[in-house]
Write a protein that holds these residues in place. Structure first.
Motif, PDB file in Angstrom:
ATOM      1  N   VAL A 274       0.867  -1.175   0.000  1.00  0.00           N
ATOM      2  CA  VAL A 274       0.000   0.000   0.000  1.00  0.00           C
ATOM      3  C   VAL A 274       0.909   1.231   0.000  1.00  0.00           C
ATOM      4  O   VAL A 274       1.922   1.263   0.696  1.00  0.00           O
ATOM      5  N   ALA A 275       0.539   2.232  -0.781  1.00  0.00           N
ATOM      6  CA  ALA A 275       1.332   3.462  -0.826  1.00  0.00           C
ATOM      7  C   ALA A 275       1.339   4.124   0.547  1.00  0.00           C
ATOM      8  O   ALA A 275       0.335   4.077   1.273  1.00  0.00           O
ATOM      9  N   PRO A 276       2.439   4.736   0.920  1.00  0.00           N
ATOM     10  CA  PRO A 276       2.509   5.399   2.229  1.00  0.00           C
ATOM     11  C   PRO A 276       1.442   6.484   2.378  1.00  0.00           C
ATOM     12  O   PRO A 276       1.254   7.309   1.492  1.00  0.00           O
TER      13      PRO A 276
ATOM     14  N   PRO B 250      -5.016   4.593   2.824  1.00  0.00           N
ATOM     15  CA  PRO B 250      -5.661   3.539   3.615  1.00  0.00           C
ATOM     16  C   PRO B 250      -5.855   2.237   2.833  1.00  0.00           C
ATOM     17  O   PRO B 250      -5.900   1.160   3.425  1.00  0.00           O
ATOM     18  N   TYR B 251      -6.007   2.308   1.511  1.00  0.00           N
ATOM     19  CA  TYR B 251      -6.249   1.124   0.692  1.00  0.00           C
ATOM     20  C   TYR B 251      -5.266   1.097  -0.462  1.00  0.00           C
ATOM     21  O   TYR B 251      -4.761   2.115  -0.901  1.00  0.00           O
ATOM     22  N   GLY B 252      -5.023  -0.093  -0.967  1.00  0.00           N
ATOM     23  CA  GLY B 252      -4.115  -0.246  -2.083  1.00  0.00           C
ATOM     24  C   GLY B 252      -4.738  -1.065  -3.200  1.00  0.00           C
ATOM     25  O   GLY B 252      -5.932  -1.375  -3.197  1.00  0.00           O
ATOM     26  N   LEU B 253      -3.905  -1.437  -4.151  1.00  0.00           N
ATOM     27  CA  LEU B 253      -4.359  -2.218  -5.289  1.00  0.00           C
ATOM     28  C   LEU B 253      -4.875  -3.590  -4.854  1.00  0.00           C
ATOM     29  O   LEU B 253      -5.842  -4.111  -5.418  1.00  0.00           O
ATOM     30  N   GLY B 254      -4.254  -4.172  -3.847  1.00  0.00           N
ATOM     31  CA  GLY B 254      -4.698  -5.474  -3.345  1.00  0.00           C
ATOM     32  C   GLY B 254      -6.120  -5.443  -2.815  1.00  0.00           C
ATOM     33  O   GLY B 254      -6.888  -6.379  -3.009  1.00  0.00           O
ATOM     34  N   ASP B 255      -6.493  -4.342  -2.176  1.00  0.00           N
ATOM     35  CA  ASP B 255      -7.861  -4.207  -1.668  1.00  0.00           C
ATOM     36  C   ASP B 255      -8.861  -4.035  -2.807  1.00  0.00           C
ATOM     37  O   ASP B 255      -9.988  -4.533  -2.728  1.00  0.00           O
TER      38      ASP B 255
END
Length: 102
Positions: free
Chosen positions: A36-38, A41-46
């Motif tokens: 997840v990018a710094p 709260p959410y990233g590509l995986g989510d």
């Protein structure tokens, strides 16, 4: 009409199990590797997990509607078959959402 709905219902059952298995495999093997990018709260995986959840629920909803249609066409002949397939289809979303919530 009956045979077509029955075939689509069986295909939906197979597809919901296939996507649930892929989702569990993804969540168990690949989800932790996608960072997840710094500060986010959410990233590509989510987003990919959400995609799996939407696909699984859409296919399950289609099988639910087909169960109602198939039972309405000929209740005595099709009700037991369609309910069995619906219950079999319901196992996959329950297992997927249980596994991903842990």
């Amino acid at each position: 009409m009956e045979s077509r709905c029955g075939k689509i219902l069986c295909a939906c059952s197979a597809l919901v199990h296939f996507f649930a298995f892929l989702g569990v495999f993804y969540h168990g093997q690949l989800y932790q590797k996608i960072s997840v990018a710094p500060g986010e709260p959410y990233g590509l995986g989510d987003i990919i997990s959400l995609f799996f959840a939407f696909i699984i629920m859409a296919i399950w909803s289609l099988s639910f509607v087909l169960t109602i249609v198939l039972s309405a066409i000929n209740f005595k002949k099709n009700s037991l078959f369609s309910l069995k397939v619906l219950l079999f289809s319901t196992v996959a979303p329950l297992g997927y959402f249980f596994y991903t919530s842990m």
